[in-house]
Write a protein that holds these residues in place. Structure first.
Motif, PDB file in Angstrom:
ATOM      1  N   PHE A 200       2.316   1.830  -3.478  1.00  0.00           N
ATOM      2  CA  PHE A 200       1.301   2.395  -4.379  1.00  0.00           C
ATOM      3  C   PHE A 200       1.120   3.888  -4.110  1.00  0.00           C
ATOM      4  O   PHE A 200       0.988   4.684  -5.047  1.00  0.00           O
ATOM      5  N   ALA A 201       1.106   4.275  -2.836  1.00  0.00           N
ATOM      6  CA  ALA A 201       0.911   5.679  -2.497  1.00  0.00           C
ATOM      7  C   ALA A 201       2.071   6.537  -2.998  1.00  0.00           C
ATOM      8  O   ALA A 201       1.881   7.631  -3.537  1.00  0.00           O
TER       9      ALA A 201
ATOM     10  N   VAL B  53      -2.692   5.270  -5.883  1.00  0.00           N
ATOM     11  CA  VAL B  53      -3.787   4.905  -4.981  1.00  0.00           C
ATOM     12  C   VAL B  53      -5.133   5.104  -5.665  1.00  0.00           C
ATOM     13  O   VAL B  53      -6.043   4.264  -5.581  1.00  0.00           O
TER      14      VAL B  53
ATOM     15  N   ALA C  15       0.831  -1.209   0.000  1.00  0.00           N
ATOM     16  CA  ALA C  15       0.000   0.000   0.000  1.00  0.00           C
ATOM     17  C   ALA C  15       0.865   1.258   0.000  1.00  0.00           C
ATOM     18  O   ALA C  15       0.573   2.239  -0.697  1.00  0.00           O
TER      19      ALA C  15
ATOM     20  N   THR D 272      -7.832   2.257  -6.411  1.00  0.00           N
ATOM     21  CA  THR D 272      -9.180   2.381  -5.855  1.00  0.00           C
ATOM     22  C   THR D 272     -10.231   2.254  -6.957  1.00  0.00           C
ATOM     23  O   THR D 272     -11.232   1.534  -6.811  1.00  0.00           O
TER      24      THR D 272
ATOM     25  N   ASN E  11       1.830   7.406  -6.549  1.00  0.00           N
ATOM     26  CA  ASN E  11       0.587   8.112  -6.907  1.00  0.00           C
ATOM     27  C   ASN E  11      -0.384   7.199  -7.663  1.00  0.00           C
ATOM     28  O   ASN E  11      -1.051   7.635  -8.614  1.00  0.00           O
TER      29      ASN E  11
END
Length: 438
Positions: free
Chosen positions: A79-80, A85, A76, A89, A83
């Protein structure tokens, strides 16, 4: 089949395609590959750590547990930092829509057929006061049953031959057999009821009451099952047969059977399982499974059930499809999980006997062990007013979904789902069923 189901199936494919396009267009091909590789690596590390947690003890086990928790968090964070996320989603939402639409399109809306039949005149109920932490006494089941005209036999003495008690009751004129106790006792008496064509009554007075749950009975209030004596109806269900003994839930071989065989299992289930699993998983398995067209050598665990369990919620939506559910885990094979159905199955091993957990009871059976399904053999009397089995979405099968979505455009029939039982178990009357549909 409803007119809207093909369109719901098409919606599933459209959502899946949109999810793929979103990732490729917004993130780009290079980022999409990086996203896929990162997710795959994180999943692989998590699964490997979970295996080490189950197959080792001490500091190695708890280090593996730490990795199980941290690996998804690391993915996670990566991924953040990239950029991605928002992309992940959006992909997740579209994929969730695809899965939901696909399950809805494949759902089987037909409930089991229930028959109105006369109330029993001489019901005979066997009750275990120790089962479920004393539910028989806590809910005054014996007194309530006797007030409704039932004969009650309490298993409160030394070891009792439950089968002999039930057979004696049949000889004395009982026209219904019932059990307030664990699923192992339920299975023994259910087999005798089926043998004599008598209805069977289930009171959810055990610990987990898996059989009662899949019958749609109230597990929190076992006394509610007594309403079937005065305001009930009958449904027809299947029974499993293993070496001449009936089972209502399942028979397990390998890891779980070894755990159930431990004397410490009943008092500390989770702790016993964690303590015994490393020895079993690391020494290998000599089990051999044959079920329909499936043949497996060396599975660590085999579960054969009276009708198939869903792999997402562990429940059986139907008990009348005339099939054994077969689930096998072989961690050292390329396809580690095998899920199928069959009318018969054979489990063999290199030893003359093999431990088997039958409806939670530990047995030692001679090899090879043969299992088969007995379709529609048991009449179960249930209260007319009961919680019922919730209508769970169908498990996703993309091959069936594709046929449903595009068959009409090719001039093909839209019906005949792959998992329907032979003989239309969903809607046809069971052999020997009497009375009017409720």
């Amino acid at each position: 089949m409803g007119e809207g189901r093909p369109w719901t199936a098409r919606l599933a494919f459209a959502a899946a395609a949109a999810a793929t396009v979103l990732v490729l267009v917004v993130a780009g091909v290079a980022a999409s590959l990086a996203l896929l590789l990162t997710a795959a690596l994180g999943s692989a590390v998590t699964l490997a750590a979970a295996w080490w947690f189950l197959s080792h003890r001490g500091i190695v086990r708890w280090a593996a547990a730490t990795v199980v928790v941290l690996a998804p968090l690391v993915v996670a964070v990566l991924f953040a930092r990239a950029n991605l996320v928002a992309v992940v989603t959006g992909f997740g939402l579209l994929w969730a829509l695809a899965v939901a639409a696909g399950r809805r399109a494949l759902a089987d809306p037909a409930p089991p057929v229930a028959y109105r039949t006369p109330a029993p005149r001489r019901p005979f109920l066997i009750m275990n006061p120790r089962s479920g932490g004393g539910k028989v006494g806590r809910f005054a089941l014996a007194e309530r049953a006797q007030a409704l005209g039932a004969d009650v036999f309490l298993l409160d003495g030394p070891a009792v031959d439950v089968a002999a008690v039930a057979r004696r009751a049949v000889l004395d004129g009982a026209d219904l057999l019932g059990v307030a106790g664990g699923d192992g006792t339920q299975a023994l008496v259910a087999g005798i009821a089926a043998e004599h064509g008598l209805p069977f009554l289930v009171l959810s007075a055990g610990t987990r009451n898996h059989f009662a749950l899949d019958l749609g009975l109230d597990r929190d209030d076992p006394a509610a099952g007594l309403d079937a004596l005065t305001d009930g109806e009958e449904i027809r269900i299947d029974l499993g047969l293993i070496g001449g003994r009936t089972f209502v839930n399942n028979a397990s071989f390998g890891a779980y059977a070894a755990v159930v065989a431990s004397p410490a299992y009943r008092d500390a289930k989770l702790g016993t399982a964690l303590d015994l699993l490393p020895d079993f998983l690391n020494r290998g398995s000599s089990l051999r499974l044959t079920a329909g067209d499936v043949t497996l050598t060396g599975p660590e665990a085999v579960l054969i059930s009276n009708n198939i369990y869903r792999t997402d919620n562990g429940r059986r939506p139907r008990l009348d499809r005339g099939e054994l559910g077969v689930l096998a885990v072989a961690v050292h094979r390329r396809h580690g999980l095998t899920v199928t159905t069959a009318r018969e199955a054979i489990v063999d091993a290199d030893t003359p006997t093999v431990p088997v957990g039958v409806d939670g009871e530990s047995l030692e059976l001679p090899t090879p062990v043969r299992l088969r399904i007995c379709p529609g053999i048991l009449k179960v009397r249930v209260p007319r007013q009961r919680p019922g089995v919730p209508s769970a979405p169908a498990q996703l099968d993309w091959a069936r979904l594709r046929r449903l979505a595009f068959a009409s455009r090719r001039g093909m029939p839209l019906s005949a789902p792959a998992d329907d039982a032979p003989g239309d178990a969903a809607g046809g009357a069971a052999p020997g069923a009497t009375g009017d549909p409720a």
